[in-house]
Design an enzyme around this catalytic site. Structure first.
Site, PDB file in Angstrom:
ATOM      1  N   ASP A   1       0.878  -1.157   0.000  1.00  0.00           N
ATOM      2  CA  ASP A   1       0.000   0.000   0.000  1.00  0.00           C
ATOM      3  C   ASP A   1       0.930   1.226   0.000  1.00  0.00           C
ATOM      4  OD1 ASP A   1      -2.466   1.485   0.534  1.00  0.00           O
ATOM      5  OD2 ASP A   1      -1.637   1.794   2.536  1.00  0.00           O
ATOM      6  N   LEU A   2       0.416   2.398  -0.334  1.00  0.00           N
ATOM      7  CA  LEU A   2       1.295   3.571  -0.408  1.00  0.00           C
ATOM      8  C   LEU A   2       1.160   4.467   0.833  1.00  0.00           C
ATOM      9  CD1 LEU A   2       3.286   5.303  -2.046  1.00  0.00           C
ATOM     10  CD2 LEU A   2       1.333   6.324  -3.214  1.00  0.00           C
ATOM     11  N   ASP A   3      -0.004   5.100   0.952  1.00  0.00           N
ATOM     12  CA  ASP A   3      -0.188   6.045   2.054  1.00  0.00           C
ATOM     13  C   ASP A   3      -0.222   5.289   3.386  1.00  0.00           C
ATOM     14  OD1 ASP A   3      -0.844   8.195   3.656  1.00  0.00           O
ATOM     15  OD2 ASP A   3      -2.986   7.986   3.277  1.00  0.00           O
TER      16      ASP A   3
ATOM     17  N   THR B   1       1.189  10.447   3.363  1.00  0.00           N
ATOM     18  CA  THR B   1       0.529  11.504   2.586  1.00  0.00           C
ATOM     19  C   THR B   1      -0.770  11.945   3.265  1.00  0.00           C
ATOM     20  OG1 THR B   1      -0.340   9.745   1.205  1.00  0.00           O
ATOM     21  CG2 THR B   1       1.440  11.043   0.275  1.00  0.00           C
TER      22      THR B   1
ATOM     23  N   LYS C   1      -8.651   7.199   5.557  1.00  0.00           N
ATOM     24  CA  LYS C   1      -7.435   6.460   5.182  1.00  0.00           C
ATOM     25  C   LYS C   1      -7.768   5.206   4.375  1.00  0.00           C
ATOM     26  CE  LYS C   1      -4.367   8.326   8.618  1.00  0.00           C
ATOM     27  NZ  LYS C   1      -3.533   8.132   9.783  1.00  0.00           N
TER      28      LYS C   1
ATOM     29  N   SER D   1      -2.483   0.608  -4.408  1.00  0.00           N
ATOM     30  CA  SER D   1      -2.961   1.800  -3.693  1.00  0.00           C
ATOM     31  C   SER D   1      -4.288   2.289  -4.262  1.00  0.00           C
ATOM     32  CB  SER D   1      -1.907   2.904  -3.835  1.00  0.00           C
ATOM     33  OG  SER D   1      -2.438   4.149  -3.461  1.00  0.00           O
ATOM     34  N   ALA D   2      -5.111   2.879  -3.383  1.00  0.00           N
ATOM     35  CA  ALA D   2      -6.372   3.477  -3.826  1.00  0.00           C
ATOM     36  C   ALA D   2      -6.141   4.818  -4.516  1.00  0.00           C
ATOM     37  CB  ALA D   2      -7.286   3.677  -2.624  1.00  0.00           C
TER      38      ALA D   2
ATOM     39  N   LYS E   1     -10.861  -1.429  -1.687  1.00  0.00           N
ATOM     40  CA  LYS E   1     -10.598  -2.325  -0.566  1.00  0.00           C
ATOM     41  C   LYS E   1     -11.771  -2.196   0.419  1.00  0.00           C
ATOM     42  CE  LYS E   1      -5.746  -0.950  -1.048  1.00  0.00           C
ATOM     43  NZ  LYS E   1      -4.647  -0.156  -0.508  1.00  0.00           N
TER      44      LYS E   1
ATOM     45  N   GLU F   1       0.097  -3.378   4.627  1.00  0.00           N
ATOM     46  CA  GLU F   1      -1.046  -2.453   4.698  1.00  0.00           C
ATOM     47  C   GLU F   1      -1.146  -1.749   6.046  1.00  0.00           C
ATOM     48  OE1 GLU F   1      -3.720  -0.887   3.842  1.00  0.00           O
ATOM     49  OE2 GLU F   1      -3.945  -1.451   1.754  1.00  0.00           O
ATOM     50  N   ASP F   2      -1.634  -0.495   6.027  1.00  0.00           N
ATOM     51  CA  ASP F   2      -1.836   0.223   7.292  1.00  0.00           C
ATOM     52  C   ASP F   2      -3.315   0.405   7.623  1.00  0.00           C
ATOM     53  OD1 ASP F   2      -2.331   2.140   5.224  1.00  0.00           O
ATOM     54  OD2 ASP F   2      -2.189   3.707   6.738  1.00  0.00           O
TER      55      ASP F   2
HETATM   56  P1  B16 Z   1      -6.347  10.123  -4.380  1.00  0.00           P
HETATM   57  P2  B16 Z   1      -3.590   4.260  -0.103  1.00  0.00           P
HETATM   58  C1  B16 Z   1      -5.341   6.276  -0.293  1.00  0.00           C
HETATM   59  O1  B16 Z   1      -4.031   5.787  -0.453  1.00  0.00           O
HETATM   60  C2  B16 Z   1      -5.391   7.224   0.891  1.00  0.00           C
HETATM   61  O2  B16 Z   1      -5.108   6.512   2.105  1.00  0.00           O
HETATM   62  C3  B16 Z   1      -6.772   7.813   1.001  1.00  0.00           C
HETATM   63  O3  B16 Z   1      -6.857   8.699   2.090  1.00  0.00           O
HETATM   64  C4  B16 Z   1      -7.121   8.548  -0.317  1.00  0.00           C
HETATM   65  O4  B16 Z   1      -8.423   9.076  -0.268  1.00  0.00           O
HETATM   66  C5  B16 Z   1      -6.996   7.542  -1.469  1.00  0.00           C
HETATM   67  O5  B16 Z   1      -5.672   7.002  -1.488  1.00  0.00           O
HETATM   68  C6  B16 Z   1      -7.293   8.180  -2.818  1.00  0.00           C
HETATM   69  O6  B16 Z   1      -6.300   9.121  -3.107  1.00  0.00           O
HETATM   70  O7  B16 Z   1      -7.313  11.211  -4.057  1.00  0.00           O
HETATM   71  O8  B16 Z   1      -4.915  10.592  -4.479  1.00  0.00           O
HETATM   72  O9  B16 Z   1      -6.764   9.312  -5.579  1.00  0.00           O
HETATM   73  O10 B16 Z   1      -3.572   4.155   1.409  1.00  0.00           O
HETATM   74  O11 B16 Z   1      -4.573   3.309  -0.749  1.00  0.00           O
HETATM   75  O12 B16 Z   1      -2.228   4.193  -0.707  1.00  0.00           O
HETATM   76 MG    MG Z   2      -2.853   3.151   3.337  1.00  0.00          MG
END
Ligand code: B16
Ligand code: MG
Length: 219
Positions: free
Chosen positions: A10-12, A18, A46, A115-116, A146, A170-171
């Site tokens: 996962d990224l964030d 972020t 998140k 990542s989302a 997810k 994953e966090d």
């Molecule tokens: P964006 P992850 C997620 O990243 C974030 O945790 C979440 O807060 C955010 O809304 C989502 O990405 C979408 O991000 O607006 O940049 O498309 O934890 O899945 O890496």
């Molecule tokens: Mg995350």
């Protein structure tokens, strides 16, 4: 158990924090709309997609908006968020991450991002990490969020491995559930009281390496 051939990240919250930039942008948007949005409220966003995040924010403010207005303000938030992430530097990579990615590469273990975020490629680029990733599955490539396993299954598929050969980092609880739903082993990064469904939970990568990863093969 099966040998580990690939790691999916996962990224964030795993590679970089972020969430703080998402928070400032969402909070400013809430102020524009006339209500407060706290850091505690932000926890609910998140791992959640951009548009679902906006829906949660509007729920907090008790506001209902038509679909097109939602898209318009989600863009305003994203433009602000992107202006922050374009200023990110490699110093913001979480401790131990680069060393661990290096160890994986050296050991011939493949690496994917799951990542989302639709901004994931820009973030990896700003952090100078893109070259580590054999596959990048981001919010532009998935239709199910997810805990649906789609993001990780696509990652495994692109790398050419079966789910049982993969480990997810994953966090977020929904991300752990996504890994389990996809038939993958998973390592929670963060709070064990939230991530208890993971095979193991680690506070971060400072004391985690290939040796500790290999322990999972014994389970
Ligand atoms: P964006 P992850 C997620 O990243 C974030 O945790 C979440 O807060 C955010 O809304 C989502 O990405 C979408 O991000 O607006 O940049 O498309 O934890 O899945 O890496
Ligand atoms: Mg995350």
């Amino acid at each position: 158990m099966t040998e580990i051939k690939a790691c999916l990240f996962d990224l964030d919250g795993v590679i970089v924090d972020t969430a703080k930039y998402h928070y400032i942008a969402w909070r400013d948007l809430a102020h524009e709309l006339g209500f407060e949005f706290t850091e505690k409220d932000n926890e609910r966003l998140k791992g959640v997609s951009r548009i679902r995040s906006l829906e949660i924010l509007l729920e907090v403010g008790g506001i209902t908006l038509p679909e097109e207005k939602k898209l318009e303000i989600a863009k305003i938030k994203n433009d602000q968020y992107v202006s922050y992430i374009l200023k990110m530097t490699p110093d913001e990579i979480l401790p131990g991450v680069v060393r661990f990615l290096d160890e994986l590469r050296t050991a011939g273990i493949k690496i994917a991002l799951g990542s989302a975020s639709k901004n994931a490629p820009i973030i990896l680029d700003r952090l100078g990490l893109s070259h580590f990733f054999d596959a990048i599955i981001d919010g532009n490539k998935v239709t199910h969020a997810k805990p649906d396993p789609e993001v990780f299954l696509k990652g495994a598929e692109e790398l050419g491995f079966s789910p049982s050969e993969c480990v997810v980092f994953e966090d977020a609880e929904a991300g752990i559930e996504a890994a389990i739903n996809g038939g993958m082993r998973c390592i929670g990064v963060g709070d064990p009281t939230i991530l208890g469904k993971a095979n193991i939970v680690i506070p971060g990568f400072e004391n985690f390496g290939l040796k500790e990863l290999k322990e999972l093969e014994k389970n």
